[in-house]
Design an enzyme around this catalytic site. Structure first.
Site, PDB file in Angstrom:
ATOM      1  N   LYS A 170       7.164  20.015  -7.507  1.00 40.73           N
ATOM      2  CA  LYS A 170       6.815  21.393  -7.250  1.00 40.73           C
ATOM      3  C   LYS A 170       5.940  21.806  -5.986  1.00 40.73           C
ATOM      4  CE  LYS A 170       2.143  23.194  -7.942  1.00 40.73           C
ATOM      5  NZ  LYS A 170       2.430  24.370  -7.073  1.00 40.73           N
ATOM      6  N   GLU A 245      -2.393  12.091  -0.462  1.00 37.87           N
ATOM      7  CA  GLU A 245      -2.534  12.232   0.971  1.00 37.87           C
ATOM      8  C   GLU A 245      -3.494  13.789   1.077  1.00 37.87           C
ATOM      9  OE1 GLU A 245      -2.068  10.576   3.535  1.00 37.87           O
ATOM     10  OE2 GLU A 245      -0.955   8.983   2.384  1.00 37.87           O
ATOM     11  N   CYS A 279      -2.441  18.683   8.901  1.00 37.07           N
ATOM     12  CA  CYS A 279      -3.591  17.541   8.379  1.00 37.07           C
ATOM     13  C   CYS A 279      -4.110  16.529   9.558  1.00 37.07           C
ATOM     14  CB  CYS A 279      -3.015  16.681   7.071  1.00 37.07           C
ATOM     15  SG  CYS A 279      -1.661  16.025   7.419  1.00 37.07           S
ATOM     16  N   GLU A 378     -12.924  20.069   7.062  1.00 40.16           N
ATOM     17  CA  GLU A 378     -11.729  20.645   7.506  1.00 40.16           C
ATOM     18  C   GLU A 378     -11.717  22.063   7.407  1.00 40.16           C
ATOM     19  OE1 GLU A 378      -8.308  19.816   4.905  1.00 40.16           O
ATOM     20  OE2 GLU A 378      -7.153  18.841   6.756  1.00 40.16           O
TER      21      GLU A 378
HETATM   22  P1  NAD Z   1      -4.130  22.503  -2.211  1.00 37.14           P
HETATM   23  O1  NAD Z   1      -4.851  21.285  -2.680  1.00 37.14           O
HETATM   24  O2  NAD Z   1      -4.717  23.770  -2.447  1.00 37.14           O
HETATM   25  O3  NAD Z   1      -2.437  22.475  -2.881  1.00 37.14           O
HETATM   26  C1  NAD Z   1      -1.743  21.325  -3.180  1.00 37.14           C
HETATM   27  C2  NAD Z   1      -0.911  21.540  -3.940  1.00 37.14           C
HETATM   28  O4  NAD Z   1      -1.451  21.145  -5.404  1.00 37.14           O
HETATM   29  C3  NAD Z   1      -0.149  22.842  -4.217  1.00 37.14           C
HETATM   30  O5  NAD Z   1       1.301  22.750  -4.776  1.00 37.14           O
HETATM   31  C4  NAD Z   1      -1.109  23.668  -5.464  1.00 37.14           C
HETATM   32  O6  NAD Z   1      -0.342  24.288  -6.255  1.00 37.14           O
HETATM   33  C5  NAD Z   1      -1.290  22.066  -6.400  1.00 37.14           C
HETATM   34  N1  NAD Z   1      -2.517  22.474  -7.272  1.00 37.14           N
HETATM   35  C6  NAD Z   1      -3.612  23.278  -7.052  1.00 37.14           C
HETATM   36  N2  NAD Z   1      -4.348  22.953  -8.062  1.00 37.14           N
HETATM   37  C7  NAD Z   1      -3.579  21.830  -8.815  1.00 37.14           C
HETATM   38  C8  NAD Z   1      -4.154  21.216 -10.038  1.00 37.14           C
HETATM   39  N3  NAD Z   1      -5.095  21.704 -10.784  1.00 37.14           N
HETATM   40  N4  NAD Z   1      -3.589  20.166 -10.575  1.00 37.14           N
HETATM   41  C9  NAD Z   1      -2.085  20.121 -10.092  1.00 37.14           C
HETATM   42  N5  NAD Z   1      -1.822  20.621  -8.831  1.00 37.14           N
HETATM   43  C10 NAD Z   1      -2.411  21.443  -8.362  1.00 37.14           C
HETATM   44  O7  NAD Z   1      -3.772  22.227  -0.628  1.00 37.14           O
HETATM   45  P2  NAD Z   1      -2.833  23.236   0.320  1.00 37.14           P
HETATM   46  O8  NAD Z   1      -3.851  24.503   0.750  1.00 37.14           O
HETATM   47  O9  NAD Z   1      -1.507  23.771  -0.292  1.00 37.14           O
HETATM   48  O10 NAD Z   1      -2.646  22.370   1.554  1.00 37.14           O
HETATM   49  C11 NAD Z   1      -3.511  22.152   2.473  1.00 37.14           C
HETATM   50  C12 NAD Z   1      -4.198  21.042   2.481  1.00 37.14           C
HETATM   51  O11 NAD Z   1      -3.103  19.629   2.454  1.00 37.14           O
HETATM   52  C13 NAD Z   1      -5.038  20.472   3.555  1.00 37.14           C
HETATM   53  O12 NAD Z   1      -6.316  19.882   3.316  1.00 37.14           O
HETATM   54  C14 NAD Z   1      -4.226  19.489   4.436  1.00 37.14           C
HETATM   55  O13 NAD Z   1      -4.940  18.541   5.230  1.00 37.14           O
HETATM   56  C15 NAD Z   1      -3.534  18.679   3.407  1.00 37.14           C
HETATM   57  N6  NAD Z   1      -2.302  18.093   3.868  1.00 37.14           N
HETATM   58  C16 NAD Z   1      -2.470  16.826   4.043  1.00 37.14           C
HETATM   59  C17 NAD Z   1      -1.292  15.799   4.339  1.00 37.14           C
HETATM   60  C18 NAD Z   1      -1.291  14.575   4.508  1.00 37.14           C
HETATM   61  O14 NAD Z   1      -0.457  13.996   4.529  1.00 37.14           O
HETATM   62  N7  NAD Z   1      -2.556  13.915   4.616  1.00 37.14           N
HETATM   63  C19 NAD Z   1      -0.122  16.590   5.068  1.00 37.14           C
HETATM   64  C20 NAD Z   1      -0.158  18.117   5.052  1.00 37.14           C
HETATM   65  C21 NAD Z   1      -1.198  18.636   4.463  1.00 37.14           C
END
Ligand code: NAD
Length: 476
Positions: A170, A245, A279, A378
């Site tokens: 997804k 992550e 991130c 963040e």
């Molecule tokens: P997000 O948490 O909003 O969404 C991430 C994913 O989770 C999306 O595909 C979203 O559709 C899904 N999601 C949302 N609600 C859900 C639920 N209730 N159940 C299951 N899935 C659900 O994050 P984002 O805005 O897409 O990404 C940014 C974040 O990602 C930042 O905090 C960034 O630091 C982090 N990030 C971390 C890494 C790492 O490896 N540590 C790498 C890249 C990004």
């Protein structure tokens, strides 16, 4: 309409959404299907049915498929990098770089298929042999964020397949195009139907269905802390394996003895490139009080040279913020920083481009303290705060004083401090005289504290998550 990919076939979604270019909101990249819960269940059923066969599949077949996928990604780097930049907003060179990383990851795991080792040991009991082998986990649900639309799916999909698992993927709602293009490549790699499935859609629908379904044996998630916690609780509630992550508030320490040019390069590259939407971006610049004035002046000078604009235009250094919500969040934090008493020393204003897009001039907030919200939460945009430090020990304490622990950096010419820092920085990745962002693809990636939960991603360490260990005793 770009369809879902389930059980080796392309299917319409329950609905669809438009994928909009953040550099130019008049540019619709395409319409992408959105799955509902039933379609997600169909994909899970297909993966579950394919799992026993794929678990026992020939490793040369897996290696050839992954190598083929990697080769095609690399051969189409320009086209896929352009698509990625168009949907996510990082510059075209950054987009191409991400695509190359994805291609290399597939090729790395193609070779890992051939390196699946076990152990054979003598038993502590007589007339017995012991064997320890690694087996696939089964069906892996992958949930990805928007900021690396091809690299993150790749560094989860490639090891999952290499170690013999089936996948339901997804992508993030905002950026389906890159993962869809990757799926199209995977669909021609010779995998049996059901081994890989793409279900685009909302987190609350598709993501939730993956979390709830007992046939999904493991969940690999990257995203925000708030969602990560929900994912962890749901997965653990039914004892599924889970790897999470999450975010960072990564410090870059600049000691008084630092080479100024290196410090400025690390700060500007690490904090602002890819629009700060990494991130691993350094959002806290912790600076020795003697070098502080020179460092701030030099960073401002560098920032003034950066071109903020359309991600696909040659010469653009910083592309747009990904969407209106993220732009609002970035601007809001800049306001909060000023209200808390930090000085907006550079940028922070919305910019008009030739096309309607989410352009923000990189913001530098000086005279910040580590307990301000801008230093603790963040922001995930081109915004960094500069925090003065009295000594190395003070700087290290500030760097570690955070709920996060992804990447932590130092710029210094002191071997003593560099060595001490590598040992005492509380982070999964430690950087000396290089930016906090930017990592190799063949070694582990991940953090400590609220940045990561579960075993590491990437490199051969990924086997820990994507396999389970079996110990066999055999009388001889
Ligand atoms: P997000 O948490 O909003 O969404 C991430 C994913 O989770 C999306 O595909 C979203 O559709 C899904 N999601 C949302 N609600 C859900 C639920 N209730 N159940 C299951 N899935 C659900 O994050 P984002 O805005 O897409 O990404 C940014 C974040 O990602 C930042 O905090 C960034 O630091 C982090 N990030 C971390 C890494 C790492 O490896 N540590 C790498 C890249 C990004």
């Amino acid at each position: 309409m770009k369809q879902l990919y389930i059980n080796g076939a392309w299917l319409d979604g329950a609905s669809s959404s438009a994928n909009i270019n953040p550099s130019n909101t008049n540019d619709v990249i395409g319409h992408y299907a959105l799955a509902d819960a039933q379609q997600t269940e169909l994909a899970i059923a297909a993966a579950a049915a394919a799992a026993p066969g794929w678990a026992l599949s020939n490793i040369q077949l897996r290696a050839d498929a992954l190598d083929k996928i990697g080769n095609e990604i690399l051969a189409r780097r320009e086209e896929l990098g352009t698509l990625l930049s168009r949907e996510e907003g990082k510059t075209k060179p950054e987009g191409i770089g991400e695509v190359v990383r994805a291609g290399n990851i597939f090729k790395f795991y193609a070779a890992e298929c051939l390196r699946l080792r076990g152990d054979k040991l003598p038993s502590v009991r007589p007339n017995l042999d012991v064997e320890v082998t690694r087996e696939p986990v089964g069906v892996v649900g992958i949930i990805a964020p928007w900021n690396f639309p091809i690299a993150i799916p790749s560094w989860k999909i490639a090891p999952a397949l290499a170690y013999g698992n089936c996948v339901v993927m997804k992508p993030a709602e905002l950026v389906p195009a890159s993962t869809w293009a990757l799926t199209e490549i995977i669909s021609r790699a010779g995998l049996p139907p059901g081994v890989f499935n793409l279900v685009m859609g909302h987190g609350s629908v598709v993501g939730q269905a993956l979390l709830n379904d007992r046939r999904v044996n493991a969940i690999s998630f990257t995203g925000s802390v708030a969602t990560g916690k929900k994912v962890a609780i749901a997965a653990m509630g039914r004892l599924a394996k889970v790897q999470i992550e999450m975010g960072g508030k990564n410090p870059l320490i600049v000691l008084d003895d630092a080479d100024l040019a290196t410090a400025v390069y690390c700060a500007v590259q690490g904090s602002y490139f890819s629009t700060g939407q990494r991130c691993t971006a350094s959002s806290r610049l912790i600076v020795g009080k003697n070098i502080y004035p020179r460092f701030v002046a030099a960073v401002k000078e560098e920032l003034a040279k950066l071109n903020v604009g359309d991600a696909l235009t040659a010469g653009t250094d910083i592309g747009p913020v990904v969407d209106a919500n993220q732009l609002e969040q970035d601007m809001n934090y800049i306001r909060i920083g000023k209200d808390e008493g930090a000085t907006l020393a550079f940028g922070g204003e919305r910019l008009d481009g030739p096309t309607p897009g989410f352009y923000l001039r990189p913001a530098l907030l000086t005279d910040a303290s580590n307990d301000m919200r801008i230093s603790r939460e963040e922001i995930f945009g081109p915004v960094a705060s500069v925090i003065p430090a009295d000594s190395y020990e003070h700087a290290l304490a500030l760097a570690n004083d955070t709920e996060f622990g992804l990447s932590s950096g130092i710029v210094t010419t002191s071997l003593k401090h560099a060595t001490h820092f590598k040992r005492h920085a509380q982070a999964g990745m430690v950087m000396v005289n290089v930016p906090t962002a930017g990592v190799d693809y063949h070694v582990p990636f991940g953090g400590t504290k609220a940045s990561s939960y579960g075993s590491r991603e990437q490199g051969s360490y990924a086997a820990e998550f994507f396999t389970t260990v079996k110990t066999a005793y055999c009388g001889v």
